[in-house]
Design a protein around this motif. Structure first.
Motif, PDB file in Angstrom:
ATOM      1  N   GLY A 110       0.790  -1.221   0.000  1.00  0.00           N
ATOM      2  CA  GLY A 110       0.000   0.000   0.000  1.00  0.00           C
ATOM      3  C   GLY A 110       0.821   1.270   0.000  1.00  0.00           C
ATOM      4  N   ARG A 111       2.132   1.162  -0.131  1.00  0.00           N
ATOM      5  CA  ARG A 111       2.982   2.347  -0.172  1.00  0.00           C
ATOM      6  C   ARG A 111       2.899   3.002  -1.546  1.00  0.00           C
ATOM      7  NH1 ARG A 111       7.951  -0.881   2.530  1.00  0.00           N
ATOM      8  NH2 ARG A 111       7.411  -2.140   0.700  1.00  0.00           N
ATOM      9  N   LEU A 112       2.913   4.333  -1.560  1.00  0.00           N
ATOM     10  CA  LEU A 112       2.739   5.098  -2.783  1.00  0.00           C
ATOM     11  C   LEU A 112       4.076   5.647  -3.284  1.00  0.00           C
ATOM     12  CD1 LEU A 112      -0.453   7.127  -1.817  1.00  0.00           C
ATOM     13  CD2 LEU A 112      -0.329   4.928  -3.011  1.00  0.00           C
ATOM     14  N   HIS A 113       4.271   5.593  -4.589  1.00  0.00           N
ATOM     15  CA  HIS A 113       5.463   6.140  -5.229  1.00  0.00           C
ATOM     16  C   HIS A 113       5.005   6.906  -6.468  1.00  0.00           C
ATOM     17  CE1 HIS A 113       7.690   3.079  -2.855  1.00  0.00           C
ATOM     18  NE2 HIS A 113       6.686   2.299  -3.205  1.00  0.00           N
ATOM     19  N   THR A 114       5.373   8.169  -6.577  1.00  0.00           N
ATOM     20  CA  THR A 114       4.977   8.984  -7.721  1.00  0.00           C
ATOM     21  C   THR A 114       6.178   9.191  -8.627  1.00  0.00           C
ATOM     22  OG1 THR A 114       3.319  10.123  -6.374  1.00  0.00           O
ATOM     23  CG2 THR A 114       3.942  11.164  -8.454  1.00  0.00           C
ATOM     24  N   ILE A 115       6.013   8.885  -9.915  1.00  0.00           N
ATOM     25  CA  ILE A 115       7.097   9.014 -10.880  1.00  0.00           C
ATOM     26  C   ILE A 115       6.595   9.814 -12.088  1.00  0.00           C
ATOM     27  CG2 ILE A 115       8.145   6.842 -10.165  1.00  0.00           C
ATOM     28  CD1 ILE A 115       7.019   5.559 -12.718  1.00  0.00           C
ATOM     29  N   THR A 116       7.534  10.355 -12.858  1.00  0.00           N
ATOM     30  CA  THR A 116       7.238  11.013 -14.134  1.00  0.00           C
ATOM     31  C   THR A 116       7.808  10.141 -15.244  1.00  0.00           C
ATOM     32  OG1 THR A 116       7.320  13.207 -13.119  1.00  0.00           O
ATOM     33  CG2 THR A 116       7.508  13.096 -15.514  1.00  0.00           C
ATOM     34  N   LEU A 117       6.969   9.715 -16.169  1.00  0.00           N
ATOM     35  CA  LEU A 117       7.376   8.737 -17.172  1.00  0.00           C
ATOM     36  C   LEU A 117       8.358   9.328 -18.177  1.00  0.00           C
ATOM     37  CD1 LEU A 117       3.999   6.924 -17.966  1.00  0.00           C
ATOM     38  CD2 LEU A 117       5.848   6.174 -16.464  1.00  0.00           C
ATOM     39  N   GLU A 118       9.438   8.558 -18.452  1.00  0.00           N
ATOM     40  CA  GLU A 118      10.414   8.898 -19.479  1.00  0.00           C
ATOM     41  C   GLU A 118      10.788   7.618 -20.208  1.00  0.00           C
ATOM     42  OE1 GLU A 118      13.676  11.732 -18.610  1.00  0.00           O
ATOM     43  OE2 GLU A 118      13.004  11.570 -16.536  1.00  0.00           O
ATOM     44  N   ALA A 119      10.784   7.661 -21.515  1.00  0.00           N
ATOM     45  CA  ALA A 119      11.137   6.481 -22.310  1.00  0.00           C
ATOM     46  C   ALA A 119      12.548   6.007 -21.964  1.00  0.00           C
ATOM     47  CB  ALA A 119      11.031   6.803 -23.796  1.00  0.00           C
ATOM     48  N   GLY A 120      12.684   4.707 -21.757  1.00  0.00           N
ATOM     49  CA  GLY A 120      13.981   4.114 -21.458  1.00  0.00           C
ATOM     50  C   GLY A 120      14.413   4.184 -20.014  1.00  0.00           C
ATOM     51  N   LYS A 121      13.645   4.856 -19.154  1.00  0.00           N
ATOM     52  CA  LYS A 121      14.015   4.987 -17.762  1.00  0.00           C
ATOM     53  C   LYS A 121      13.448   3.825 -16.925  1.00  0.00           C
ATOM     54  CE  LYS A 121      16.113   9.038 -17.918  1.00  0.00           C
ATOM     55  NZ  LYS A 121      17.504   9.280 -17.468  1.00  0.00           N
TER      56      LYS A 121
END
Length: 332
Positions: A19-30
């Motif tokens: 239930g832990r939350l992680h926010t990411i910003t999508l980048e191709a190849g990352k």
């Protein structure tokens, strides 16, 4: 854009099996890395919102676009944010409507500004005033990261509300005013001149002393309806089979909200028919009209310049990763 498949530049909220939350910003190849392995951004790009992706450790992660309430709690911040439970009530009880002209002071990290922009829409106006340029830069970057571009309804002015507002708007042209500041009573005259008759002023304050002073000042200067004040406490519930009980933790006191409405010119509010509570204005009551205030007086921690510089860099870097979705923000 707030719908459709995930695209590069989208912010995605990942929920792990605990239930832990992680926010990411999508980048191709990352890759998104944890201590147990990684998750490929490419596995999310092109996938629908609400999909489940497999981590290299074998664990499944739920991927969703973060709601506004999620975003404001995870975005870079230089000042304390107004929590969603209070922002929602501000939008409702101040009656923020599409096309409205709204004045806000101060901006802080921009959390409340996002809710106000959502409410006024592309055709409204949000005029925000912030004394600190570094806070204003962080707020602009956070808004750009959330909407994907600069919102067309938003203007941020760095300066003091009392000095800048009369130079920005004509008297009697503002529909709503939201004050989140140390001494809102100092702004009652200039705000009263800017508001249309019947317009709403809502103040967010942290302490009972501030709450009392706003109310007493409004009564003394006149031109306002009787103030209404409240606070909200939110308690979550644990739901699992027959184990239905309150959560051990809750969102307790964050601040007080106080609303006033502007009266027509040369109009006095009707006298209150109720009697003041015993001792309300007794010998122990002392007006504090000349008292000076500081953030430290209210228990706020001073934010170091080093931390603010880092927060500004983080916010601007996140905003730069977003993809411009086009000229309209209707779907935001």
């Amino acid at each position: 854009m707030r719908r459709g498949p995930f695209r590069p530049g989208d912010r995605v909220q990942l929920t792990d099996p605990k239930g832990r939350l992680h926010t990411i910003t999508l980048e191709a190849g990352k890759n998104f890395h944890t201590h147990r392995g990684h998750l490929r951004h490419d596995d999310l790009i092109g996938a629908p919102d609400g999909t489940v992706v497999r981590h290299s450790s074998g664990a499944d992660y739920l991927a969703l676009r973060p709601l506004l309430s999620d975003y404001v709690l995870s975005m870079p911040r230089g000042a304390q944010v107004i929590y969603p439970k209070d922002a929602g009530q501000i939008v409702t009880y101040a009656d923020i409507f599409p096309g409205a002209t709204v004045v806000e002071a101060g901006v802080g990290s921009g959390a409340l500004s996002l809710s106000l922009l959502r409410a006024v829409g592309d055709g409204g106006r949000l005029l925000s005033f912030e004394r600190r340029e570094d806070f204003a830069d962080i707020a602009r970057a956070n808004a750009r990261a959330f909407f994907g571009q600069d919102h067309p309804a938003w203007t941020v002015t760095v300066g003091d509300l009392v000095e800048a507002l009369p130079q920005t708007v004509e008297p009697g042209t503002v529909d709503r005013v939201v004050l989140d500041m140390l001494a809102p009573w100092d702004c009652l005259d200039v705000v009263g001149d800017a508001l249309v008759p019947g317009g709403v002023l809502i103040c967010y304050v942290a302490t009972t002393t501030q709450l009392s002073r706003v109310a007493e000042t409004a009564r003394r200067v006149g031109g306002w309806t009787e103030p209404q004040a409240w606070e909200s406490l939110v308690r979550g519930w644990h739901l699992e089979g027959l184990s239905v009980r309150p959560e051990h933790r809750m969102h307790g006191h964050t601040g007080f909200l106080l609303t006033l409405r502007r009266l027509a010119p040369d109009t006095e509010a009707p006298l209150r028919r109720r009697r003041p509570a015993p001792g309300a204005y007794g010998e122990d009551y002392t007006p504090v009209e000349d008292q000076e205030w500081s953030a430290e007086d209210l228990g706020e921690r001073a934010v170091s310049d080093k931390r603010l510089r880092r927060t500004r860099r983080d916010a601007e870097a996140t905003a730069a990763q977003r993809v411009d979705p086009g000229p309209s923000l209707t779907d935001s």
